[in-house]
Design a protein around this motif. Structure first.
Motif, PDB file in Angstrom:
ATOM      1  N   TRP A   1       0.823  -1.207   0.000  1.00 51.47           N
ATOM      2  CA  TRP A   1       0.000   0.000   0.000  1.00 51.47           C
ATOM      3  C   TRP A   1       0.858   1.259   0.000  1.00 51.47           C
ATOM      4  O   TRP A   1       0.605   2.192  -0.766  1.00 51.47           O
ATOM      5  N   VAL A   2       1.855   1.291   0.877  1.00 54.72           N
ATOM      6  CA  VAL A   2       2.693   2.484   0.989  1.00 54.72           C
ATOM      7  C   VAL A   2       3.433   2.733  -0.322  1.00 54.72           C
ATOM      8  O   VAL A   2       3.519   3.877  -0.802  1.00 54.72           O
ATOM      9  N   GLY A   3       3.966   1.684  -0.932  1.00 53.21           N
ATOM     10  CA  GLY A   3       4.624   1.847  -2.221  1.00 53.21           C
ATOM     11  C   GLY A   3       3.662   2.342  -3.284  1.00 53.21           C
ATOM     12  O   GLY A   3       4.002   3.206  -4.109  1.00 53.21           O
ATOM     13  N   PHE A   4       2.440   1.802  -3.260  1.00 48.84           N
ATOM     14  CA  PHE A   4       1.406   2.230  -4.206  1.00 48.84           C
ATOM     15  C   PHE A   4       1.092   3.709  -4.025  1.00 48.84           C
ATOM     16  O   PHE A   4       1.014   4.469  -4.999  1.00 48.84           O
ATOM     17  N   MET A   5       0.920   4.146  -2.755  1.00 48.38           N
ATOM     18  CA  MET A   5       0.588   5.544  -2.480  1.00 48.38           C
ATOM     19  C   MET A   5       1.712   6.490  -2.874  1.00 48.38           C
ATOM     20  O   MET A   5       1.468   7.625  -3.285  1.00 48.38           O
ATOM     21  N   ARG A   6       2.933   6.032  -2.733  1.00 46.99           N
ATOM     22  CA  ARG A   6       4.079   6.887  -3.076  1.00 46.99           C
ATOM     23  C   ARG A   6       4.417   6.852  -4.558  1.00 46.99           C
ATOM     24  O   ARG A   6       5.276   7.589  -5.025  1.00 46.99           O
ATOM     25  N   GLY A   7       3.746   5.980  -5.296  1.00 45.77           N
ATOM     26  CA  GLY A   7       3.971   5.933  -6.725  1.00 45.77           C
ATOM     27  C   GLY A   7       5.196   5.168  -7.156  1.00 45.77           C
ATOM     28  O   GLY A   7       5.611   5.252  -8.315  1.00 45.77           O
ATOM     29  N   ASP A   8       5.795   4.400  -6.217  1.00 44.21           N
ATOM     30  CA  ASP A   8       7.007   3.658  -6.574  1.00 44.21           C
ATOM     31  C   ASP A   8       6.786   2.151  -6.553  1.00 44.21           C
ATOM     32  O   ASP A   8       7.694   1.374  -6.314  1.00 44.21           O
ATOM     33  N   TRP A   9       5.531   1.730  -6.807  1.00 39.90           N
ATOM     34  CA  TRP A   9       5.216   0.313  -6.826  1.00 39.90           C
ATOM     35  C   TRP A   9       5.438  -0.256  -8.233  1.00 39.90           C
ATOM     36  O   TRP A   9       5.467   0.466  -9.223  1.00 39.90           O
ATOM     37  N   VAL A  10       5.618  -1.560  -8.291  1.00 43.17           N
ATOM     38  CA  VAL A  10       5.775  -2.249  -9.569  1.00 43.17           C
ATOM     39  C   VAL A  10       4.439  -2.890  -9.922  1.00 43.17           C
ATOM     40  O   VAL A  10       3.942  -3.768  -9.200  1.00 43.17           O
ATOM     41  N   GLU A  11       3.842  -2.463 -11.011  1.00 49.98           N
ATOM     42  CA  GLU A  11       2.537  -2.992 -11.417  1.00 49.98           C
ATOM     43  C   GLU A  11       2.661  -4.456 -11.800  1.00 49.98           C
ATOM     44  O   GLU A  11       3.552  -4.856 -12.545  1.00 49.98           O
ATOM     45  N   ARG A  12       1.734  -5.255 -11.253  1.00 50.82           N
ATOM     46  CA  ARG A  12       1.686  -6.679 -11.578  1.00 50.82           C
ATOM     47  C   ARG A  12       0.271  -7.078 -11.958  1.00 50.82           C
ATOM     48  O   ARG A  12      -0.681  -6.379 -11.627  1.00 50.82           O
ATOM     49  N   GLU A  13       0.154  -8.208 -12.610  1.00 47.97           N
ATOM     50  CA  GLU A  13      -1.170  -8.642 -13.063  1.00 47.97           C
ATOM     51  C   GLU A  13      -2.038  -9.088 -11.890  1.00 47.97           C
ATOM     52  O   GLU A  13      -3.194  -8.715 -11.778  1.00 47.97           O
ATOM     53  N   HIS A  14      -1.452  -9.912 -10.984  1.00 47.92           N
ATOM     54  CA  HIS A  14      -2.251 -10.472  -9.895  1.00 47.92           C
ATOM     55  C   HIS A  14      -1.342 -10.835  -8.719  1.00 47.92           C
ATOM     56  O   HIS A  14      -0.221 -11.310  -8.903  1.00 47.92           O
ATOM     57  N   LEU A  15      -1.842 -10.607  -7.500  1.00 47.13           N
ATOM     58  CA  LEU A  15      -1.124 -10.929  -6.272  1.00 47.13           C
ATOM     59  C   LEU A  15      -1.977 -11.857  -5.433  1.00 47.13           C
ATOM     60  O   LEU A  15      -3.218 -11.846  -5.531  1.00 47.13           O
ATOM     61  N   ARG A  16      -1.323 -12.664  -4.597  1.00 47.02           N
ATOM     62  CA  ARG A  16      -2.069 -13.539  -3.687  1.00 47.02           C
ATOM     63  C   ARG A  16      -1.437 -13.441  -2.305  1.00 47.02           C
ATOM     64  O   ARG A  16      -0.214 -13.542  -2.164  1.00 47.02           O
ATOM     65  N   PHE A  17      -2.278 -13.199  -1.304  1.00 46.71           N
ATOM     66  CA  PHE A  17      -1.824 -13.103   0.077  1.00 46.71           C
ATOM     67  C   PHE A  17      -2.338 -14.300   0.852  1.00 46.71           C
ATOM     68  O   PHE A  17      -3.546 -14.523   0.935  1.00 46.71           O
ATOM     69  N   VAL A  18      -1.431 -15.064   1.418  1.00 46.84           N
ATOM     70  CA  VAL A  18      -1.787 -16.314   2.117  1.00 46.84           C
ATOM     71  C   VAL A  18      -1.232 -16.271   3.529  1.00 46.84           C
ATOM     72  O   VAL A  18      -0.049 -15.945   3.719  1.00 46.84           O
TER      73      VAL A  18
END
Length: 443
Positions: free
Chosen positions: A426-443
């Motif tokens: 989330w923090v990376g997304f908000m700061r604009g420095d995230w790497v876009e991916r097609e799909h993520l899974r949290f387990v």
């Protein structure tokens, strides 16, 4: 060290906020608008001069007990006054160093609850860990149920709660810099009804989406329902049924009488939907349903999206929506029926429409990533149910201790591990420095 209070000067007037012992500031119940019953919200037009105490739990919209206490625990609203007049407020949790123009990313949380329960200032939504990572967080309360989404011809427009949310975003644009936040870098985040509201705000006429927020995180939006509400004329049918129960002008009814009316409508629903009270397409500020896709496409072309669901999102709703729910208690057959209904509601209301939304965003050149949250409490028996992902990102210490969905050995360690991973995303997304991916899974 104990908590103390410190002053903060806002454009709307001075407030007194809590300075928590770990260098976090918490300002509770700041009014962002005012509205007499059944009227659109009006911005705070006059600056107050006396210091306003924003250290106590904030008032919330009058409401019935949440239908999701069976998974979330509760009542989560305990300790909050229910006030029709004072519920248009928001709370800010931020790094204690609030020098203006720090240009920190801003996160805005719109709570879920099917537009009939919940509030922004609840302890379960307190974003302490995000604030510790330098994010200025805003949690918003707005009108619910009969107060915000039940139309009465010539008396009450239908989308008042949605107008409240838009007014809160406008307040943030004018005031958040006083907390060190950057009004040009606002990420709106919502779960369930809160995510549904964000999508409606994207489509709303006159919202100026790009002037209000720049990114969106959508948790379990029941996207199937937006068009169904229009096609099935849910809002009109709900108003017609409400009129059958009325014995006097709703403007003259007490809060208790209006909540009793809401209870009757929920017990005798006009449609089997996840959300009966909700924004109505074709009613101000929303366009007609045939214009929804075009307006959404215009918005998502420039607003990066993170959208997802839980592996068993439909679990709490399977019994509410299945005509065969009375058979769930039967040995073997009951569990099979419940599992099938859970799978169907999860896929048809949450997963499939979210994937379609993601695909449509990418088709118009937007940036979007989907995720599935699959963790479940080992002792809950609820699987990865609706709402189970929230405690991994939000909540004061102990706020989720009584939640049935979090029961099980090792839960605390899992929350620390997986929660750190999600908050980092989330923090990376908000700061604009995230790497876009097609799909993520949290387990």
């Amino acid at each position: 060290m104990t908590n103390s209070s410190i002053p903060v000067s806002l454009p709307t007037g001075p407030i007194l906020a809590l300075a928590l012992e770990d260098d976090i500031l918490h300002a509770r119940g700041i009014p962002y608008a005012s509205a007499p019953r059944f009227t659109p919200p009006q911005p705070i037009s006059e600056r107050w001069t006396s210091e306003r105490d924003c250290t106590a739990p904030a008032p919330i919209c009058p409401q019935l007990p949440s239908r999701l206490e069976s998974v979330m625990g509760g009542p989560l609203t305990a300790g909050h006054e229910q006030s029709e007049e004072s519920c248009l407020n928001l709370s800010v949790t931020a790094p204690r160093d609030t020098q203006p123009n720090k240009n920190r990313p801003v996160l805005v949380w719109f709570h879920g609850g099917a537009y009939i329960s919940g509030a922004g200032d609840l302890a379960c939504y307190q974003p302490l860990e995000l604030a510790r990572q330098g994010i200025v967080c805003v949690t918003v309360s707005y009108r619910l149920g009969v107060f915000g989404y039940l139309g009465f011809e010539g008396i009450a427009p239908r989308n008042l709660g949605l107008l409240d949310q838009r007014e809160a975003l406008r307040w943030i644009q004018s005031n958040i810099a006083a907390f060190g936040g950057d009004p040009r870098n606002v990420t709106v985040t919502g779960q369930s009804a809160g995510a549904d509201a964000i999508i409606c705000l994207m489509a709303a006429e006159g919202s100026g989406v790009k002037d209000l927020f720049s990114r969106a995180i959508l948790l379990s939006p029941p996207l199937r329902e937006i068009k169904e509400r229009a096609v099935q004329r849910t809002a009109e049918l709900l108003s017609t049924k409400a009129e059958e129960f009325l014995t006097k002008d709703p403007r003259e009814m007490s809060v208790a009488e209006l909540l009793e009316l809401q209870k009757k409508l929920l017990m005798n629903p006009v449609r089997k939907q996840v959300m009966l009270f909700a924004p109505a397409p074709g009613e101000d500020p929303l366009p007609a349903v045939e214009d929804f896709d075009r307006r959404i496409a215009d918005a998502v072309a420039d607003v990066p999206i993170l959208i997802g669901w839980t592996a068993h999102d439909g679990r709490p709703f399977s019994g509410m929506m299945d005509p065969l729910a009375g058979l769930y208690s039967l040995p073997l057959l009951g569990s099979v029926l419940e599992s099938v209904q859970t799978w169907y509601v999860t896929r048809s209301y949450f997963a499939w429409p979210s994937r379609a939304f993601h695909d449509s965003a990418r088709k118009v050149g937007g940036r979007s990533t989907t995720y599935e949250f699959s963790w479940s409490g080992s002792g809950s028996g609820l699987g990865s149910c609706h709402c189970v992902d929230i405690p991994f990102v939000l909540g004061a210490r102990g706020a989720w201790a009584g939640a049935p969905m979090m029961r099980g050995s090792g839960t605390e360690g899992d929350v620390e591990r997986l929660g750190g991973e999600i908050r980092g995303l989330w923090v990376g997304f908000m700061r604009g420095d995230w790497v876009e991916r097609e799909h993520l899974r949290f387990v």
